[in-house]
Motif scaffolding. Structure first.
Motif, PDB file in Angstrom:
ATOM      1  N   UNK A  51     -31.696  11.570   3.587  1.00  0.00           N
ATOM      2  CA  UNK A  51     -33.066  11.082   3.798  1.00  0.00           C
ATOM      3  C   UNK A  51     -33.744  11.855   4.929  1.00  0.00           C
ATOM      4  N   UNK A  52     -34.993  12.277   4.688  1.00  0.00           N
ATOM      5  CA  UNK A  52     -35.798  12.894   5.739  1.00  0.00           C
ATOM      6  C   UNK A  52     -36.413  11.791   6.602  1.00  0.00           C
ATOM      7  N   UNK A  53     -35.976  11.714   7.835  1.00  0.00           N
ATOM      8  CA  UNK A  53     -36.335  10.605   8.711  1.00  0.00           C
ATOM      9  C   UNK A  53     -37.840  10.431   8.849  1.00  0.00           C
ATOM     10  N   UNK A  54     -38.569  11.506   9.114  1.00  0.00           N
ATOM     11  CA  UNK A  54     -39.997  11.412   9.393  1.00  0.00           C
ATOM     12  C   UNK A  54     -40.832  11.083   8.167  1.00  0.00           C
ATOM     13  N   UNK A  55     -40.272  11.253   6.976  1.00  0.00           N
ATOM     14  CA  UNK A  55     -41.039  11.020   5.746  1.00  0.00           C
ATOM     15  C   UNK A  55     -40.904   9.600   5.209  1.00  0.00           C
ATOM     16  N   UNK A  56     -40.089   8.771   5.862  1.00  0.00           N
ATOM     17  CA  UNK A  56     -39.961   7.382   5.427  1.00  0.00           C
ATOM     18  C   UNK A  56     -41.264   6.643   5.682  1.00  0.00           C
ATOM     19  N   UNK A  57     -41.624   5.754   4.761  1.00  0.00           N
ATOM     20  CA  UNK A  57     -42.857   4.980   4.902  1.00  0.00           C
ATOM     21  C   UNK A  57     -42.549   3.489   4.827  1.00  0.00           C
ATOM     22  N   UNK A  58     -43.405   2.694   5.465  1.00  0.00           N
ATOM     23  CA  UNK A  58     -43.230   1.246   5.427  1.00  0.00           C
ATOM     24  C   UNK A  58     -41.905   0.814   6.012  1.00  0.00           C
ATOM     25  N   UNK A  59     -41.544   1.396   7.160  1.00  0.00           N
ATOM     26  CA  UNK A  59     -40.230   1.135   7.740  1.00  0.00           C
ATOM     27  C   UNK A  59     -40.093  -0.304   8.251  1.00  0.00           C
ATOM     28  N   UNK A  60     -38.877  -0.788   8.181  1.00  0.00           N
ATOM     29  CA  UNK A  60     -38.527  -2.097   8.729  1.00  0.00           C
ATOM     30  C   UNK A  60     -38.417  -1.999  10.246  1.00  0.00           C
ATOM     31  N   UNK A  61     -38.419  -3.161  10.918  1.00  0.00           N
ATOM     32  CA  UNK A  61     -38.232  -3.143  12.365  1.00  0.00           C
ATOM     33  C   UNK A  61     -36.751  -3.318  12.710  1.00  0.00           C
ATOM     34  N   UNK A  62     -36.449  -3.212  13.988  1.00  0.00           N
ATOM     35  CA  UNK A  62     -35.059  -3.254  14.442  1.00  0.00           C
ATOM     36  C   UNK A  62     -34.394  -4.588  14.134  1.00  0.00           C
ATOM     37  N   UNK A  63     -35.159  -5.677  14.245  1.00  0.00           N
ATOM     38  CA  UNK A  63     -34.595  -7.002  13.976  1.00  0.00           C
ATOM     39  C   UNK A  63     -34.212  -7.153  12.505  1.00  0.00           C
ATOM     40  N   UNK A  64     -35.033  -6.611  11.623  1.00  0.00           N
ATOM     41  CA  UNK A  64     -34.726  -6.674  10.193  1.00  0.00           C
ATOM     42  C   UNK A  64     -33.464  -5.870   9.878  1.00  0.00           C
ATOM     43  N   UNK A  65     -33.338  -4.705  10.513  1.00  0.00           N
ATOM     44  CA  UNK A  65     -32.132  -3.906  10.296  1.00  0.00           C
ATOM     45  C   UNK A  65     -30.897  -4.626  10.811  1.00  0.00           C
ATOM     46  N   UNK A  66     -31.003  -5.223  11.988  1.00  0.00           N
ATOM     47  CA  UNK A  66     -29.855  -5.921  12.571  1.00  0.00           C
ATOM     48  C   UNK A  66     -29.402  -7.077  11.684  1.00  0.00           C
ATOM     49  N   UNK A  80     -18.460   1.107  10.912  1.00  0.00           N
ATOM     50  CA  UNK A  80     -18.555   2.562  11.035  1.00  0.00           C
ATOM     51  C   UNK A  80     -19.467   3.154   9.971  1.00  0.00           C
ATOM     52  N   UNK A  81     -19.441   2.579   8.766  1.00  0.00           N
ATOM     53  CA  UNK A  81     -20.328   3.062   7.690  1.00  0.00           C
ATOM     54  C   UNK A  81     -21.770   2.692   8.000  1.00  0.00           C
ATOM     55  N   UNK A  82     -21.991   1.467   8.463  1.00  0.00           N
ATOM     56  CA  UNK A  82     -23.351   1.038   8.811  1.00  0.00           C
ATOM     57  C   UNK A  82     -23.939   1.961   9.865  1.00  0.00           C
ATOM     58  N   UNK A  83     -23.127   2.354  10.825  1.00  0.00           N
ATOM     59  CA  UNK A  83     -23.591   3.259  11.880  1.00  0.00           C
ATOM     60  C   UNK A  83     -24.013   4.607  11.308  1.00  0.00           C
ATOM     61  N   UNK A  84     -23.348   5.051  10.229  1.00  0.00           N
ATOM     62  CA  UNK A  84     -23.700   6.326   9.609  1.00  0.00           C
ATOM     63  C   UNK A  84     -25.092   6.300   8.983  1.00  0.00           C
ATOM     64  N   UNK A  85     -25.563   5.121   8.629  1.00  0.00           N
ATOM     65  CA  UNK A  85     -26.894   5.000   8.022  1.00  0.00           C
ATOM     66  C   UNK A  85     -28.000   5.007   9.074  1.00  0.00           C
ATOM     67  N   UNK A  86     -27.658   4.878  10.327  1.00  0.00           N
ATOM     68  CA  UNK A  86     -28.559   5.039  11.456  1.00  0.00           C
ATOM     69  C   UNK A  86     -29.915   4.357  11.261  1.00  0.00           C
ATOM     70  N   UNK A  87     -29.882   3.088  11.001  1.00  0.00           N
ATOM     71  CA  UNK A  87     -31.049   2.226  10.862  1.00  0.00           C
ATOM     72  C   UNK A  87     -32.077   2.759   9.857  1.00  0.00           C
ATOM     73  N   UNK A  88     -31.818   2.454   8.604  1.00  0.00           N
ATOM     74  CA  UNK A  88     -32.809   2.728   7.577  1.00  0.00           C
ATOM     75  C   UNK A  88     -32.677   4.051   6.859  1.00  0.00           C
ATOM     76  N   UNK A  89     -31.507   4.689   6.882  1.00  0.00           N
ATOM     77  CA  UNK A  89     -31.267   5.898   6.100  1.00  0.00           C
ATOM     78  C   UNK A  89     -30.354   5.526   4.932  1.00  0.00           C
ATOM     79  N   UNK A  90     -30.885   4.713   4.030  1.00  0.00           N
ATOM     80  CA  UNK A  90     -30.108   4.186   2.921  1.00  0.00           C
ATOM     81  C   UNK A  90     -30.245   5.077   1.682  1.00  0.00           C
TER      82      UNK A  90
END
Length: 432
Positions: A51-66, A80-90
Motif C-alpha cells: 500500500x502507498x501510504x500517502x495515497x490512502x483516502x478516508x483514513x481511520x483514526x488511531x482509536x479505531x485502529x486500536x 507481530x503481524x498487526x505491527x507489520x500492517x503499521x496502522x491501516x496498511x491492510x
C-alpha cells in the motif's frame, strides 16, 4: 474450481462473514489471506510494501485502529503481524511468474465490510446456518466476503496449474473499496503498471440465476466523497446569543442547499448529504458540526461539476453563519468503460462450461466503484480491462441488513474469471 475448492470457498466466505471489518481495519482478513497465499507458489506482499501510504483516502483514526487491533488479537492474529500492517496498511497481493513469455494478467477483489448491523431474522441464511456477523455494527452486506473467497480460489488454481500457463499473473486483495478509498493506494504502488489484461467483478448487482454472468459492465458513476467540519463560536443561547456563531445552522444550511445543486443536462448526476452531527446542548450555540456527503456523475466531468458546486454551497453556508470550515476529500472513483473485446472473449471461453448458463454482453452498474481507478490506469497503458457481474438470486439489496447470496456463485465466478485466462487471453496474445 473443483468440488473441494468450492467447499473451501464456502468456508472462506463464511469465516469472513462472521468477522467483518470496515475499510483500513481489515486485520483479520489480511492475516487469513496472507496465511493462505504463503502456502502457494507465488510472491506475497502486504503492509507498506503493498500500500502507498500517502495515497490512502478516508483514513481511520488511531482509536479505531486500536479497537480493530485488539479485536484481531482476541481472534488469534499475532501482535507481530498487526505491527507489520503499521496502522491501516491492510490488504495483500500475490504475484505468479510462470517463467514462460506471455502477457501480464491481473485480478482484483475487494475485502472490506460495511458499518451495518446484520439482520437477526431466523430466515436470514447466515443466521440459519450460524455464520452471522460476530462484530457489532459491522456486516458484509455487499458480497466482499464472497469476493475474497473468489480471489483465494483464483490464486489457488493458478498456483496449482502454473505449468499450464504462460506469462505473469497478479491477484490483488484490495482494502477500503467502500467509500472509494483504497484503489488509488494500490495503483500508486505500481502493481498495475505493466498489466496487459485486467479482470474484476461483483456478485449480484441485479437478481439473476446462478450461472448467469455479464462479460462487461456499464454506467459506472464517477464519485467524490467528502467530509466538512464547521467551526463556530459557542455562547449562551438565552443570555448572549449574539456572541455566538452557530456551526449547527451552517451545517444544516449546507445539508439542505446541497440538494438544490442543479442536475447536469449531459448525463446522470447525484448529490447526497448522508451524515450530520452537531452541537452539545439545547441552550448552547453550537460551535462544531460535522457533515459527510458525496457527489456522483455519469462522467468524470459531470462529477467535477457537482463537487465544484457542492464546495460553493458549503463555503456560502459557512459565510452566511460566520463560521470557519474545513473541506476534506475522503474517497474518489472515476467513470470507466470496459473494453469491447471482452464481449467476444468471455462467451467464447465459456461456451462449453458446465457452470455458466448465460453470458450477457454487458450489464449496468448504476453506482460507483473505485476499481475504475485501476481499469483506467491499465487502459492508459494499452491494456484491456473488464468488470464482470456474477449472477445470484438476491432476497435483499446490497447494503441491506438482510443481504445474502447463493454460495454456488463462488464457483461460477471463479470459472468466469479463470477460463478466459486459460483460453482467450493466451490466444489473443499469440495473435498479436
Amino acid at each position: 474450481m473443483d468440488n473441494g475448492t468450492q467447499h473451501n470457498a464456502n468456508a472462506w466466505r463464511q469465516t469472513r462473514h462472521q468477522l467483518p471489518e470496515v475499510g483500513w481495519t481489515e486485520i483479520m482478513a489480511t492475516f487469513s489471506i496472507v496465511e493462505h497465499l504463503k502456502s502457494l507458489n507465488g510472491d506475497v506482499s502486504y503492509g507498506k510494501t503493498f500500500i502507498d501510504t500517502k495515497s490512502r483516502q478516508g483514513m481511520i483514526n488511531e482509536q479505531e485502529w486500536d479497537r480493530a487491533a485488539e479485536r484481531a488479537e482476541e481472534n488469534g492474529v499475532p501482535a507481530s503481524f498487526i505491527a507489520e500492517l503499521e496502522q491501516g496498511h491492510t490488504g495483500a497481493v500475490i504475484q505468479f511468474d510462470t517463467g514462460r513469455s506471455g502477457p501480464h494478467v491481473a485480478y482484483r477483489v475487494d475485502i472490506d465490510a460495511l458499518p451495518i448491523k446484520e439482520s437477526k431474522d431466523a430466515a436470514h441464511e447466515p443466521v440459519k446456518n450460524e455464520f452471522q456477523s460476530q462484530i457489532p455494527g459491522a456486516m458484509h452486506a455487499c458480497a466482499h466476503d464472497g469476493h475474497t473467497a473468489i480471489g483465494l480460489g483464483i490464486a489457488t488454481y493458478i498456483s496449482e496449474h502454473l505449468q499450464d500457463l504462460i506469462g505473469r499473473i497478479t491477484v490483488i486483495f484490495q482494502p477500503a473499496e467502500e467509500g472509494s478509498r483504497g484503489a488509488k493506494a494500490v495503483v500508486n504502488k505500481g502493481w498495475l503498471d505493466d498489466v496487459d489484461y485486467f479482470l474484476s467483478g461483483h456478485i449480484g448487482i441485479a437478481s439473476l440465476a446462478v450461472g448467469e454472468i455479464a462479460a462487461t459492465s456499464s454506467e459506472f458513476l464517477a464519485t467524490t466523497k467528502f467530509n466538512v467540519s464547521f467551526h463556530g463560536t459557542s455562547a449562551h443561547a438565552g443570555a448572549k446569543p449574539e456572541e455566538g456563531c452557530n456551526a449547527l445552522l451552517a451545517a444544516a444550511t449546507a445539508a439542505t442547499q446541497l440538494h438544490a445543486v442543479p442536475r447536469h443536462s449531459a448525463g446522470a448526476s447525484r448529490i447526497n448529504a448522508g451524515y450530520l452531527n452537531a452541537g452539545s446542548g439545547r441552550n448552547i450555540i453550537a460551535d462544531t458540526a460535522e457533515l459527510h456527503g458525496e457527489t456522483r456523475g455519469s462522467t468524470t466531468d459531470i462529477n467535477a461539476f457537482m463537487i465544484k458546486e457542492a464546495r460553493r454551497i458549503i463555503e456560502a453556508s459557512a459565510l452566511m453563519h460566520n463560521v470557519d470550515y474545513q473541506f476534506t476529500i475522503v474517497g474518489q472513483g472515476e467513470a470507466a468503460v470496459c473494453d469491447e473485446e471482452w464481449k467476444q472473449w468471455v462467451p467464447a471461453a465459456l461456451q462449453n462450461s458446465r457452470l455458466i448458463t448465460n453470458v450477457h454482453a454487458s450489464m449496468a452498474v448504476g453506482a460507483s466503484e473505485d476499481v475504475t481507478v485501476m481499469m483506467n490506469h491499465v487502459q492508459k497503458q494499452g491494456g484491456k480491462a473488464t468488470y464482470m457481474i456474477f449472477g445470484t438470486p438476491l432476497k435483499a439489496g446490497h447494503h441491506h441488513p438482510a443481504f445474502d447470496f447463493d454460495e454456488k456463485v463462488l464457483q461460477t465466478a471463479a470459472a468466469a474469471c479463470l477460463q478466459p485466462l486459460v483460453t482467450q487471453i493466451w490466444t489473443a496474445s499469440e495473435e498479436k
